[in-house]
Design a protein around this motif. Sequence first.
Motif, PDB file in Angstrom:
ATOM      1  N   LYS A 310       0.828  -1.210   0.000  1.00  0.00           N
ATOM      2  CA  LYS A 310       0.000   0.000   0.000  1.00  0.00           C
ATOM      3  C   LYS A 310       0.863   1.261   0.000  1.00  0.00           C
ATOM      4  N   THR A 314       0.316   3.782  -3.329  1.00  0.00           N
ATOM      5  CA  THR A 314      -0.647   4.861  -3.097  1.00  0.00           C
ATOM      6  C   THR A 314      -0.505   5.973  -4.133  1.00  0.00           C
ATOM      7  N   THR A 316      -1.843   9.031  -3.462  1.00  0.00           N
ATOM      8  CA  THR A 316      -2.060  10.287  -2.741  1.00  0.00           C
ATOM      9  C   THR A 316      -0.774  11.090  -2.590  1.00  0.00           C
TER      10      THR A 316
END
Length: 583
Positions: A310, A314, A316
């Motif tokens: 993760k 990601t 973000t």
Amino acid sequence: SRAGVTAEDGRGPSQHVPHSAPPWARFSAWLECVCVVTFDLELGQALEPALTWFPVFQKSSICYLSFPDSHSGCLGDTQFSFRIRQCGGQRSPWHAEDRRYDSGAPVSLQREPAHYFGYVYFRQVKDSSVKRGYFQKSLVLVSRLPFVRLFQALLSLIAPEYFDKLAPCLEAVCNEIDQWPAPVPGQTLNLPVMGVVLQVRVPSRMDKPEHSPPKQCSHEVGPCFWASGLAPASTLPPAQASLPHSCFQPVLTHVQTLWELMLLGEPLVVLAPSPAMSSEMVLALISCLQPLKFCCDYRPYFTIHDSEFKEFTTRTQAPPNVVLGVTNPFFIKTLQHWPHILRVGEPKMSGDLPKQVKLKKPSRLKTLDTKPGVCPLGCSPSSAAHLHRDKALLKRLLKGLQKKRPWDTQTALLRRHLLELTQSFIIPLEHYMASLMPLQKSITPWKTPPQIRPFRQDDFLRSLEHAGPQLTCILKGDWLGLYRRFFKSPHFDGWYRQRYKEMAHKLEALHLEAICEANIEAWMKDKSEVEVVDLVLKLREKLVQAQGHQLPVKEATLRQAQLYIETVIGSLPKDLQAVLCPP
């Protein structure tokens, strides 16, 4: 088990280890543990037996990383490697000796303080006695030493024997490793195992970089080793070169661009058809920067089950500075936002030459396009290559392939080119950094040493006009742009911190030498007891640093410093002497 004993008790017989040494100290100098991963119909990959001193999720990571992804379909025997973060758990007794080894080892071969390396020998063969119809098992060596060639060679000796005879063989091997001398940079060691003596020379940071083609019989372990003993050396498989030319064959036209990406610490995904190919390519890429230390993260083999999946995928935040080796095509979809993706496959021939992969523009990137290629290297201004390609070298390498020149010779040509390229880039930085060092005449015995001047990027860039890489490298291009981007990379930070630390230690050593050359009795005449005690404490601190291999000082200087301490203490009142030299 670890070294043939259960992880719970952590003890075992060791005839030649001193009584004061921790249990299995010599084993721990080389390996953290030896483990076996098997396929369980209910659990999937499982440790056999469990390593209770690893965190639970780390056990899981080792299990998944020790088997090829289902997309790989590796039949027979396969060797590859992985790298995982160290997250708590029991630390081996050898950790306390890291500083001594690291002080003499090249930066690229120092022990990893926060990562483990896993070296895997995986076997998958048809077996009608097993429900799934296949025997699937991996023997894994876990270490903090990046000795890829040595541990792969060791696995090639012990794994086939273990798969035939199982536990008793492994226990005997672990007991043999527990008798090995510790790795010492610059020394040649004899390491007996299973009737063969591996003669290993651990490289030293004092070694000169390799410029000539390797000899028939190699001597280095990090990058190479040789073997002798009851079994002739020829029975061992050829050790993996530190820069495998074979995996670079399809990307020869892009090697210089890949070198730039490694230098700048750019995020890169390597998609390969097998863990062996992905780990070989990732390790070859990070070795491109030698002798510069690769300061970014890298994972020779990475799966979707990894605990950091993760974190790395990601959207973000910007992709991390990491080189990921993967085999599952799912990563192409998951990591579409990454700036650089290198797809490699089994080499395809175009006439007598390996077919070169092509640059692909982002607009042509298909979601699950797994054909070999490089994307989008060089397609955007931020990732455009700064230096012009060395066409003469490329022509020579391709001609060598055409004439079937030995791989060792081809590899040596490529290694030398990349080594000279890295050195040409680093030499101006080294020269400028050296100019920041205070002059030796400014170092006086009884004053604090002068400070190293700050590194000013603009001053350095101005110095390139008369002391730049053009003095040692014929390649043209935007060297200034390359340096500017390098300043933003983890590699500049890592290089600068290391050089600053070395220079600071050199300053301390010069200061200690200046004190030892001064007249201590004359200095003490008009000094208060507080000043004299302060000198004793500072001298003792410098001695502790020097004896811990942190200061580059001569033995004669250390003896003189100790004599000064005794002289100074002897001049003090008895009560202070008792405080400074307690019984």
